[in-house]
Design a protein around this motif. Structure first.
Motif, PDB file in Angstrom:
ATOM      1  N   LEU A  84      40.645   1.727  56.663  1.00  0.00           N
ATOM      2  CA  LEU A  84      40.866   1.183  58.001  1.00  0.00           C
ATOM      3  C   LEU A  84      42.357   0.952  58.235  1.00  0.00           C
ATOM      4  O   LEU A  84      42.888   1.284  59.297  1.00  0.00           O
ATOM      5  N   ALA A  85      43.029   0.417  57.242  1.00  0.00           N
ATOM      6  CA  ALA A  85      44.473   0.179  57.357  1.00  0.00           C
ATOM      7  C   ALA A  85      45.218   1.490  57.612  1.00  0.00           C
ATOM      8  O   ALA A  85      46.107   1.548  58.474  1.00  0.00           O
ATOM      9  N   LEU A  86      44.853   2.534  56.885  1.00  0.00           N
ATOM     10  CA  LEU A  86      45.493   3.841  57.086  1.00  0.00           C
ATOM     11  C   LEU A  86      45.247   4.362  58.498  1.00  0.00           C
ATOM     12  O   LEU A  86      46.161   4.864  59.150  1.00  0.00           O
ATOM     13  N   ARG A  87      44.023   4.234  58.964  1.00  0.00           N
ATOM     14  CA  ARG A  87      43.690   4.700  60.317  1.00  0.00           C
ATOM     15  C   ARG A  87      44.449   3.920  61.387  1.00  0.00           C
ATOM     16  O   ARG A  87      44.798   4.463  62.425  1.00  0.00           O
ATOM     17  N   MET A  88      44.672   2.637  61.131  1.00  0.00           N
ATOM     18  CA  MET A  88      45.363   1.791  62.106  1.00  0.00           C
ATOM     19  C   MET A  88      46.881   1.893  61.993  1.00  0.00           C
ATOM     20  O   MET A  88      47.599   1.484  62.901  1.00  0.00           O
ATOM     21  N   GLY A  89      47.365   2.388  60.862  1.00  0.00           N
ATOM     22  CA  GLY A  89      48.804   2.453  60.640  1.00  0.00           C
ATOM     23  C   GLY A  89      49.401   1.100  60.297  1.00  0.00           C
ATOM     24  O   GLY A  89      50.533   0.795  60.668  1.00  0.00           O
TER      25      GLY A  89
END
Length: 104
Positions: free
Chosen positions: A57-62
């Protein structure tokens, strides 16, 4: 005085308790904290259903994983930008819809 009480007093010596200030802060910020907690529950439900990790999720959100952790604790004052990033990352519309319309 018992040894346990003596030890407790020794450990707490010089420390100032902030419980009262923290309680007052929670009371003063109750509205958005409740809202943030509702969003956190929705996000937790979504990542469980989509079978993704907080890291993903963190990667997707940046954002960093620590920020996702803060969001999921329900104590983060989320910006509209962050809410939008969560919605896009999880492909869920209107994550911040309030369940109690009487507060609007």
């Amino acid at each position: 005085m018992t040894k346990g009480l003596e030890r407790l007093l020794e450990l707490s010596k010089g420390r100032v308790s902030t419980w009262r200030e923290e309680a007052e802060w929670r009371e003063a910020n109750k509205e958005w904290l409740e809202y943030s907690a509702q969003i956190a529950v929705q996000v937790l439900f979504a990542i469980k259903n989509k079978e993704i990790t907080q890291q993903q999720l963190a990667l997707r959100m940046g954002v960093c994983p620590q920020y996702v952790d803060k969001i999921l604790k329900g104590r983060e004052n989320l910006s509209l930008e962050t809410i939008s990033k969560v919605e896009q990352a999880l492909n869920i519309p209107h994550i911040c819809s309030r369940t109690d319309e009487s507060r609007m």
